[in-house]
Design a protein around this motif. Structure first.
Motif, mmCIF file in Angstrom:
data_model
loop_
_atom_site.group_PDB
_atom_site.id
_atom_site.type_symbol
_atom_site.label_atom_id
_atom_site.label_comp_id
_atom_site.label_asym_id
_atom_site.label_seq_id
_atom_site.Cartn_x
_atom_site.Cartn_y
_atom_site.Cartn_z
ATOM 1 N N LEU A 44 0.840 -1.197 0.000
ATOM 2 C CA LEU A 44 0.000 0.000 0.000
ATOM 3 C C LEU A 44 0.876 1.249 0.000
ATOM 4 O O LEU A 44 1.083 1.874 1.047
ATOM 5 C CB LEU A 44 -0.929 0.005 1.222
ATOM 6 N N THR A 49 -2.975 4.427 -0.937
ATOM 7 C CA THR A 49 -3.597 4.673 0.363
ATOM 8 C C THR A 49 -4.529 5.872 0.308
ATOM 9 O O THR A 49 -5.604 5.871 0.923
ATOM 10 C CB THR A 49 -2.525 4.869 1.445
ATOM 11 N N TYR A 52 -7.585 4.737 -1.169
ATOM 12 C CA TYR A 52 -8.312 3.892 -0.218
ATOM 13 C C TYR A 52 -9.126 4.760 0.746
ATOM 14 O O TYR A 52 -10.293 4.462 1.032
ATOM 15 C CB TYR A 52 -7.368 2.980 0.565
ATOM 16 N N ALA A 68 -11.032 -2.945 0.098
ATOM 17 C CA ALA A 68 -9.739 -3.070 -0.588
ATOM 18 C C ALA A 68 -9.889 -3.899 -1.860
ATOM 19 O O ALA A 68 -9.282 -3.587 -2.893
ATOM 20 C CB ALA A 68 -8.710 -3.699 0.348
ATOM 21 N N SER A 72 -9.244 -2.487 -5.608
ATOM 22 C CA SER A 72 -8.351 -3.158 -6.551
ATOM 23 C C SER A 72 -9.036 -3.374 -7.900
ATOM 24 O O SER A 72 -8.459 -3.115 -8.960
ATOM 25 C CB SER A 72 -7.902 -4.506 -5.970
ATOM 26 N N LEU A 86 -3.084 -3.289 -6.953
ATOM 27 C CA LEU A 86 -2.781 -3.963 -5.700
ATOM 28 C C LEU A 86 -2.392 -5.399 -6.031
ATOM 29 O O LEU A 86 -3.144 -6.103 -6.710
ATOM 30 C CB LEU A 86 -4.002 -3.944 -4.778
ATOM 31 N N ILE A 95 -3.955 -2.131 6.350
ATOM 32 C CA ILE A 95 -4.610 -0.897 5.891
ATOM 33 C C ILE A 95 -4.492 0.183 6.955
ATOM 34 O O ILE A 95 -4.179 1.341 6.657
ATOM 35 C CB ILE A 95 -6.086 -1.186 5.560
ATOM 36 N N ALA A 98 -1.018 1.570 6.992
ATOM 37 C CA ALA A 98 -0.768 2.422 5.826
ATOM 38 C C ALA A 98 -1.403 3.796 6.012
ATOM 39 O O ALA A 98 -0.812 4.819 5.644
ATOM 40 C CB ALA A 98 -1.312 1.759 4.569
#
Length: 345
Positions: A44, A49, A52, A68, A72, A86, A95, A98
């Protein structure tokens, strides 16, 4: 009713909207400007990130690992080159680590790059002044986050400056309710200046922000509680009066602030403005501009963190990550407004 496959495709396309609104080069620039480009991680990296965090705010009720997986798939659909990819689905713990490595600043920097003044043509105006609203809301800090924060900090506050009508944001401030509003006022008022009229509700019309707003050269139209001391220095022909608010700081350009006080439509509400001449702005015009202000509730409809539902959308586990998440919500709101603008919605 949509099938699971249809929902999955629409969710992937929604990830594509985030990449359209925040292209990788812009996100990377925000990361570099924040000094986070040197972070090394195989799974990540900072760029992924950031996406995300944005996806987490776009889909606030999806579990971390499911989100996640969706991210992806969405990245692969939007970026066939494989630059945004990813290698595998990270765990919830990975996660969280990150996000902690990324911190808050890249999201704040990305917002600063995104929240720009809309074109002047066709903009809402009061006489010749462009109209803006200062407003916001508060979010309860979940118990797991409050335990890691300072005592007496149960809520986070968001203050925003938005254009009347369109709701386009040009400034924002995120901080604990117990914080000092003046410390980050430059982020809130960074794009205001002479020729602007800033309308504010009483909850955000605090003296610290009044001083910072006046320093930009903008004019003010603010609601103040009945309890605010506003001694009469001169009564005007239209029934309004001039006053020097004792609690307001001196303006570095204008000196001691003088405001005109107008009785509001409700007995407990008064309006103060730096437009001192009744010929420049009548009482009825000022009340009309105040009543027509953009309301934060309109944005909150699109920000799950502020919805008054039993299930809270905020899920960060520390005050710092809560602030990061709130910046993510503001960025998602900007993406929605930009999409609506481009589609004339």
């Amino acid at each position: 009713m949509k099938s699971t496959a249809e929902e999955r495709l629409s969710d992937r396309l929604a990830i594509g909207i985030l990449i359209w609104a925040f292209p990788p080069d812009r996100v990377d620039g925000a990361i570099r400007a924040s000094g986070r480009a040197g972070i090394r991680t195989r799974l990540l990296p900072p760029l992924i990130t950031v996406y995300y965090v944005l996806a987490m705010c776009l889909f606030p009720y999806k579990p971390y690992e499911e989100l996640a997986r969706l991210l992806s798939e969405g990245l692969a659909l939007s970026d066939p080159t494989g630059v945004l990819s990813l290698s595998c689905v990270p765990s919830t713990a990975a996660i969280s680590r990150a996000r902690m490595r990324l911190g808050i600043q890249p999201l704040r920097e990305l917002f600063a790059q995104t929240a720009v003044r809309p074109p002047a043509e066709g903009a809402p105006r009061f006489r010749r002044a462009r109209l803006w609203t200062l407003t916001g809301g508060t979010v309860n800090v979940p118990d797991h986050a409050a335990q890691g924060g300072a005592p007496g900090t149960p809520r986070m506050r968001i203050a925003v400056v938005a254009e009347h009508g369109s709701g386009m944001l040009i400034g924002a401030q995120v901080e604990p309710v117990t914080g000092d509003p003046a410390k980050s006022a430059d982020e809130l008022f960074r794009l205001l200046g002479p020729g602007d009229l800033l309308v504010a509700h009483a909850e955000f019309a605090v003296p610290e922000l009044a001083g910072a707003a006046l320093a930009t050269g903008a004019d003010l139209l603010w609601s103040v509680p009945q309890s605010t001391g506003l001694p009469v220095t001169e009564t005007l022909d239209d029934g309004s009066y001039l006053s020097v608010p004792p609690s307001w700081p001196d303006d570095p350009v204008r000196g001691r602030p003088v405001v005109r006080v107008v009785t509001g439509a409700k007995c407990a509400e008064r309006l103060v403005t730096t437009l001192l001449d009744p010929a420049q702005a009548s009482r009825a015009e000022l009340r009309g501009a105040y009543e027509a202000r953009w309301r934060f509730e309109e944005a909150a409809e699109q920000l799950d963190a502020f919805r008054r539902t039993p299930k809270k959308a905020m899920r960060s586990r520390s005050p710092e990550m809560m602030e990061q998440e709130l910046w993510g919500y503001l960025l998602v709101y900007c993406a929605i407004r930009n999409l609506a603008k481009n589609r004339n919605l």
